[in-house]
Design a protein around this motif. Structure first.
Motif, mmCIF file in Angstrom:
data_model
loop_
_atom_site.group_PDB
_atom_site.id
_atom_site.type_symbol
_atom_site.label_atom_id
_atom_site.label_comp_id
_atom_site.label_asym_id
_atom_site.label_seq_id
_atom_site.Cartn_x
_atom_site.Cartn_y
_atom_site.Cartn_z
ATOM 1 N N PRO A 85 49.145 55.575 41.554
ATOM 2 C CA PRO A 85 48.606 55.879 40.234
ATOM 3 C C PRO A 85 47.655 54.776 39.769
ATOM 4 O O PRO A 85 47.969 53.593 39.929
ATOM 5 C CB PRO A 85 49.831 55.967 39.339
ATOM 6 N N LYS A 86 46.546 55.168 39.214
ATOM 7 C CA LYS A 86 45.543 54.178 38.800
ATOM 8 C C LYS A 86 45.699 53.898 37.305
ATOM 9 O O LYS A 86 45.550 54.814 36.490
ATOM 10 C CB LYS A 86 44.171 54.759 39.089
ATOM 11 N N PRO A 87 45.996 52.674 36.948
ATOM 12 C CA PRO A 87 46.183 52.379 35.525
ATOM 13 C C PRO A 87 44.922 52.647 34.699
ATOM 14 O O PRO A 87 43.812 52.585 35.220
ATOM 15 C CB PRO A 87 46.522 50.891 35.510
ATOM 16 N N ALA A 88 45.163 52.905 33.416
ATOM 17 C CA ALA A 88 44.041 53.192 32.514
ATOM 18 C C ALA A 88 43.159 51.964 32.337
ATOM 19 O O ALA A 88 41.935 52.062 32.305
ATOM 20 C CB ALA A 88 44.592 53.609 31.154
ATOM 21 N N ASP A 89 43.816 50.827 32.242
ATOM 22 C CA ASP A 89 43.104 49.592 31.970
ATOM 23 C C ASP A 89 42.550 49.039 33.288
ATOM 24 O O ASP A 89 43.305 48.758 34.216
ATOM 25 C CB ASP A 89 44.133 48.626 31.346
ATOM 26 N N SER A 90 41.229 48.879 33.344
ATOM 27 C CA SER A 90 40.633 48.452 34.614
ATOM 28 C C SER A 90 41.150 47.073 35.045
ATOM 29 O O SER A 90 41.284 46.797 36.239
ATOM 30 C CB SER A 90 39.112 48.464 34.539
ATOM 31 N N ASN A 91 41.516 46.233 34.066
ATOM 32 C CA ASN A 91 42.062 44.922 34.425
ATOM 33 C C ASN A 91 43.380 45.059 35.178
ATOM 34 O O ASN A 91 43.671 44.293 36.090
ATOM 35 C CB ASN A 91 42.285 44.078 33.164
ATOM 36 N N LYS A 92 44.141 46.063 34.762
ATOM 37 C CA LYS A 92 45.424 46.302 35.444
ATOM 38 C C LYS A 92 45.184 46.769 36.874
ATOM 39 O O LYS A 92 45.929 46.436 37.785
ATOM 40 C CB LYS A 92 46.209 47.373 34.702
ATOM 41 N N VAL A 93 44.125 47.582 37.037
ATOM 42 C CA VAL A 93 43.820 48.056 38.392
ATOM 43 C C VAL A 93 43.530 46.846 39.279
ATOM 44 O O VAL A 93 44.045 46.725 40.388
ATOM 45 C CB VAL A 93 42.590 49.008 38.392
ATOM 46 N N PHE A 94 42.702 45.926 38.755
ATOM 47 C CA PHE A 94 42.350 44.739 39.553
ATOM 48 C C PHE A 94 43.586 43.890 39.838
ATOM 49 O O PHE A 94 43.762 43.383 40.939
ATOM 50 C CB PHE A 94 41.294 43.897 38.830
ATOM 51 N N ASP A 95 44.454 43.749 38.812
ATOM 52 C CA ASP A 95 45.678 42.961 39.008
ATOM 53 C C ASP A 95 46.525 43.554 40.120
ATOM 54 O O ASP A 95 46.988 42.859 41.025
ATOM 55 C CB ASP A 95 46.536 42.989 37.723
ATOM 56 N N GLU A 96 46.709 44.868 40.035
ATOM 57 C CA GLU A 96 47.592 45.519 41.007
ATOM 58 C C GLU A 96 47.003 45.495 42.403
ATOM 59 O O GLU A 96 47.704 45.267 43.384
ATOM 60 C CB GLU A 96 47.875 46.953 40.564
ATOM 61 N N MET A 97 45.690 45.720 42.454
ATOM 62 C CA MET A 97 45.036 45.713 43.763
ATOM 63 C C MET A 97 45.142 44.325 44.392
ATOM 64 O O MET A 97 45.455 44.181 45.577
ATOM 65 C CB MET A 97 43.573 46.103 43.580
ATOM 66 N N THR A 98 44.907 43.303 43.585
ATOM 67 C CA THR A 98 44.988 41.925 44.084
ATOM 68 C C THR A 98 46.390 41.645 44.606
ATOM 69 O O THR A 98 46.575 41.144 45.718
ATOM 70 C CB THR A 98 44.649 40.915 42.955
ATOM 71 N N LYS A 99 47.391 42.005 43.777
ATOM 72 C CA LYS A 99 48.786 41.739 44.170
ATOM 73 C C LYS A 99 49.101 42.449 45.478
ATOM 74 O O LYS A 99 49.728 41.889 46.368
ATOM 75 C CB LYS A 99 49.738 42.252 43.076
ATOM 76 N N TRP A 100 48.660 43.700 45.542
ATOM 77 C CA TRP A 100 48.968 44.499 46.741
ATOM 78 C C TRP A 100 48.348 43.864 47.987
ATOM 79 O O TRP A 100 49.019 43.702 49.010
ATOM 80 C CB TRP A 100 48.470 45.943 46.550
ATOM 81 N N ILE A 101 47.086 43.474 47.858
ATOM 82 C CA ILE A 101 46.413 42.885 49.037
ATOM 83 C C ILE A 101 47.110 41.589 49.445
ATOM 84 O O ILE A 101 47.405 41.364 50.622
ATOM 85 C CB ILE A 101 44.911 42.644 48.749
ATOM 86 N N LYS B 293 50.128 40.630 48.901
ATOM 87 C CA LYS B 293 51.489 40.848 49.394
ATOM 88 C C LYS B 293 51.497 41.505 50.780
ATOM 89 O O LYS B 293 52.218 41.074 51.673
ATOM 90 C CB LYS B 293 52.247 41.736 48.405
ATOM 91 N N GLU B 294 50.661 42.504 50.933
ATOM 92 C CA GLU B 294 50.721 43.277 52.179
ATOM 93 C C GLU B 294 49.762 42.788 53.261
ATOM 94 O O GLU B 294 50.026 42.950 54.442
ATOM 95 C CB GLU B 294 50.404 44.754 51.896
ATOM 96 N N HIS B 295 48.646 42.269 52.840
ATOM 97 C CA HIS B 295 47.607 41.956 53.833
ATOM 98 C C HIS B 295 46.866 40.663 53.481
ATOM 99 O O HIS B 295 45.636 40.641 53.468
ATOM 100 C CB HIS B 295 46.609 43.122 53.911
ATOM 101 N N ARG B 296 47.600 39.625 53.206
ATOM 102 C CA ARG B 296 46.992 38.387 52.705
ATOM 103 C C ARG B 296 45.833 37.894 53.560
ATOM 104 O O ARG B 296 44.789 37.547 53.040
ATOM 105 C CB ARG B 296 48.073 37.299 52.591
ATOM 106 N N ASN B 297 45.995 37.893 54.849
ATOM 107 C CA ASN B 297 44.920 37.335 55.680
ATOM 108 C C ASN B 297 44.213 38.387 56.533
ATOM 109 O O ASN B 297 43.581 38.065 57.521
ATOM 110 C CB ASN B 297 45.475 36.233 56.579
ATOM 111 N N ASP B 298 44.368 39.628 56.116
ATOM 112 C CA ASP B 298 43.802 40.709 56.934
ATOM 113 C C ASP B 298 42.429 41.147 56.440
ATOM 114 O O ASP B 298 42.052 40.896 55.297
ATOM 115 C CB ASP B 298 44.737 41.929 56.906
ATOM 116 N N SER B 299 41.736 41.860 57.332
ATOM 117 C CA SER B 299 40.455 42.440 56.943
ATOM 118 C C SER B 299 40.684 43.806 56.327
ATOM 119 O O SER B 299 41.554 44.569 56.765
ATOM 120 C CB SER B 299 39.572 42.635 58.173
ATOM 121 N N GLY B 300 39.868 44.102 55.324
ATOM 122 C CA GLY B 300 39.996 45.405 54.676
ATOM 123 C C GLY B 300 38.701 45.835 54.012
ATOM 124 O O GLY B 300 37.736 45.064 53.935
#
Ligand SMILES: Nc1ncnc2c1ncn2[C@@H]1O[C@H](COP(=O)(O)OP(=O)(O)OP(=O)(O)O)[C@@H](O)[C@H]1O
Length: 663
Positions: free
Chosen positions: A225-241, A243-250
């Motif tokens: 689900p994509k949050p309404a607040d674009s800042n939240k989207v960036f926060d979540e995307m950052t956290k996800w990357i 956590k899951e793929h810290r040193n990976d290419s994407g």
């Protein structure tokens, strides 16, 4: 094989390579990242003479040449951007190959379709090579581009019909990741190839046809689900990357050039992630630098429009994130398929918010079949139940007539769930399959009322009206097409704010969360209870919501209570997310919690709709090709001047067309 760093063949590689070594005409349809390149690169070094490879994009050609040279394969390129001195040197080497040889032979000669169709000099050189049997085979990469029935038609590809005329004895190999039956038929006709037989029943004259399963078990799909607040989207995307793929290419695919810049900046700012940006307005130098730095791992995440990707040869892309939905499921499949080309586990994440549907629909409205393609994408994004693999299989078998068996693998039939996508792993209590007939009726009553009053409302405005306490207002008099159409308040084009009493119109407020109302509205659009009506202003195109052809099935009821007796088949059900979603780390096979909540507002292109309600709620989208918010359909095609004639820019192809500017 050692040279290519691989231990064993994948899919149908062995069969294709053998057929190539036998000098057969071949069509290969393998999924993105399936390993098509090896099927001509290996034969090219095992046989003497030159393999000519025709490829659509300069970046793809450069990538391939770079990789081949890295492993000491003699690969060169002839494109409009190859310098005169380099061209002369290559031509001289090809000349030696026609004569006694003696110098280092060229194995792979890459070129663009323009080079073939526009340069007589180049044709002459190839002719001389063919005459002395040193033109070993011709490879046409992304071969579906020859057909107008495909989604990437390129006029200069169509001119490749001259290959068979000029070089009737040179075998042709056509490669594609997407070649539905009609496109295949067209492709055979245009390239002058004989009818196909399958690899295991190949007679000696027909074209050998190889196809591999389209299902790629190493790709793990999730719609978040994509949050309404674009800042939240960036926060979540950052956290996800992190956590899951810290040193990976994407790759993060964004809708507009502006979004790519913003997402790259935010990921860098929030998570110190090494991001790069790619879109059509970047200079060639910037694009080249980005490619280099990405290959070397200096840039980890490329934030890009869809201009980035076709043929990018990077195997270890561990994740592809879509910041917004794609315009079609075909596009989404291709873009997300750029993850995990090395066969290792990779994540394909789609951030979805129902309100993005409005943005996309205004962008798709000028495309051929734009609405139905977008609807398929939305159906995929809204679905919280069915396995993603099965959804892809159903879609492609209907839309492209691709056999459903294309989605079967040796251990899983096409109809069996993959077991690892979000819908297969979703905890049963994380969403509710809810009877929302009453809420649907309320929303339809509101839209019907607005329409009757000659009003115009966007999806966002319907949400606002439906959830308002007391009386909401909407702008009437905009030629909405209802009974009171043409209501002209205060002179030409004037509008009146009309009150809407929810108690009277639909028995009260719609008791649902904002994001759930959005989801339900999209569901009603998909089921044709609602429809969109597009309206162009000097600044933007706006999608207004109106009653659809099925609306009367519910609006004929005058009150909520009468809906109780509806049979189940006539009721409206919708998947509603109920609580924090558990996402699975597909790469590490760990479980992790996403803090995502299904709420949100479009982060895309909302522009003032000039008098349509209050600017904030009006949701509209510019489709101007020059607008930085607009979609980005450029590709690094070969448009440089040639030795003899100008290699023209590709005329707009159907799916790559820049939307026309709305005056
Ligand atoms: N047999 C194999 N074993 C392991 N890796 C392989 C094998 N064959 C190819 N690869 C790797 O898979 C990746 C994708 O291969 P390739 O670029 O040929 O895909 P493709 O089918 O051409 O995809 P696209 O349609 O996107 O161009 C490359 O990194 C390549 O080195």
């Amino acid at each position: 094989m050692k040279k290519f760093g691989i231990k064993e063949f994948r899919l149908c590689q062995r069969g294709v390579i053998n057929a190539a070594l036998e000098g057969r005409d071949i069509v290969v349809v393998m999924p993105t990242g399936g390993g098509k390149s090896l099927t001509y690169q290996l034969p090219a070094i095992l046989t003497s003479g030159v393999t000519l490879v025709i490829s659509p994009l300069l970046s793809l050609i450069s990538d391939q040449v770079y990789h081949m040279r890295e492993i000491d394969v003699e690969a060169v390129k002839q494109t409009g951007s190859t310098s005169k001195s380099e061209q002369d040197a290559i031509n001289a080497r090809l000349g030696w190959m026609v004569g006694e040889g003696g110098k280092k032979e060229i194995n792979l000669l890459y070129c663009t379709p323009e080079k073939i169709s526009k340069s007589k000099r180049f044709q002459g050189i190839l002719q001389r090579l063919a005459d002395v049997k040193r033109l070993t085979r011709i490879v046409i990469d992304e071969a579906h581009c020859v057909s107008q029935l495909g989604h990437d038609f390129r006029p200069d590809y169509q001119k490749l019909h001259i290959l068979r005329q000029l070089f009737p004895k040179v075998p042709i190999m056509a490669l594609s990741a997407t070649c539905p039956p009609l496109v295949l038929k067209d492709l055979l006709k245009i390239l002058g190839l004989k009818g196909t037989v399958s690899g295991d029943a190949a007679d000696s004259t027909s074209t050998v046809y190889f196809t591999s399963p389209l299902y790629r078990p190493n790709l793990h799909y999730q719609v978040l689900p994509k949050p309404a607040d674009s800042n939240k989207v960036f926060d979540e995307m950052t956290k996800w990357i992190l956590k899951e793929h810290r040193n990976d290419s994407g790759i993060v695919y964004c809708l507009s050039k502006k979004d790519t810049e913003k997402v790259a900046t935010e990921l860098r700012k929030r998570g110190n992630i090494q991001t790069g940006v790619y879109h059509a307005d970047r200079t060639d130098k910037e694009k080249e630098d980005l490619h280099g730095n990405w290959q070397k791992g200096k840039i980890k995440v490329v934030c890009a429009t869809i201009a980035f990707g076709l043929g990018i040869d990077k195997g270890d892309v561990r994740f592809v994130i879509h910041h917004s939905i794609s315009k079609s499921l075909d596009g989404f499949y291709q873009e997300s398929g750029r993850a995990g080309r090395d066969g290792k586990d990779s994540d394909c994440i789609l951030y979805y918010r129902a309100q993005d549907a409005s943005t996309l629909s205004t962008m798709s409205m000028t495309d051929k079949d734009g609405a139905s393609k977008l609807h398929a994408m939305l159906t995929f994004a809204q679905d919280l139940k069915q396995c993603r693999k099965i959804q892809f299989a159903n879609y492609f078998s209907h839309s492209s007539n691709l056999s459903i068996t294309s989605w079967s693998t040796s251990d899983l039939s096409a109809r069996e769930p993959c077991g690892h996508c979000d819908n297969c792993t979703r905890p049963p209590d994380s969403f509710q399959w809810k009877d929302v007939t009453v809420e649907a009726w309320q929303l339809l009553k509101i839209v019907e009322h607005v329409h009757r009053e000659a009003g115009n409302v966007t999806l966002a405005q319907v949400v606002e009206l439906a959830r308002s306490t007391g009386k909401g207002t909407f702008a009437a008099g905009g030629g909405g097409g209802g009974r009171k159409r043409g209501r002209n308040i205060g002179g030409w084009g004037g509008k009146e704010q009309v009150e809407l009493d929810l108690d009277v119109v639909c028995g009260g407020k719609v008791e649902m969360k904002k994001e759930d109302v959005e989801t339900l509205l999209v569901e009603l659009l998909l089921k044709r209870y609602l429809r969109e009506q597009f309206h162009s202003t000097a600044y933007a195109t706006i999608a207004y919501i109106q009653p659809g052809e099925c609306a009367a099935r519910l609006t004929r009821f005058s009150d909520k209570d009468s809906l109780k007796d509806l049979p189940d088949g006539s009721k409206i059900f919708c998947g509603i997310r109920t609580k924090v979603k558990v996402t699975k780390s597909t790469t590490t096979k760990k479980s992790t919690k996403s803090t995502a909540k299904a709420s949100g507002s479009a982060t895309t292109t909302a522009k003032s709709s000039k008098g349509k309600g209050k600017g904030k709620a009006a949701h509209s989208t510019s489709i101007s090709g020059n607008d930085d918010n607009g979609p980005d359909f450029d590709s690094d095609i070969d448009d440089q001047e040639d030795d003899e004639e100008m290699e023209m820019d590709f005329p707009a192809a159907s799916s790559k067309r820049k939307p026309s500017r709305k005056a």
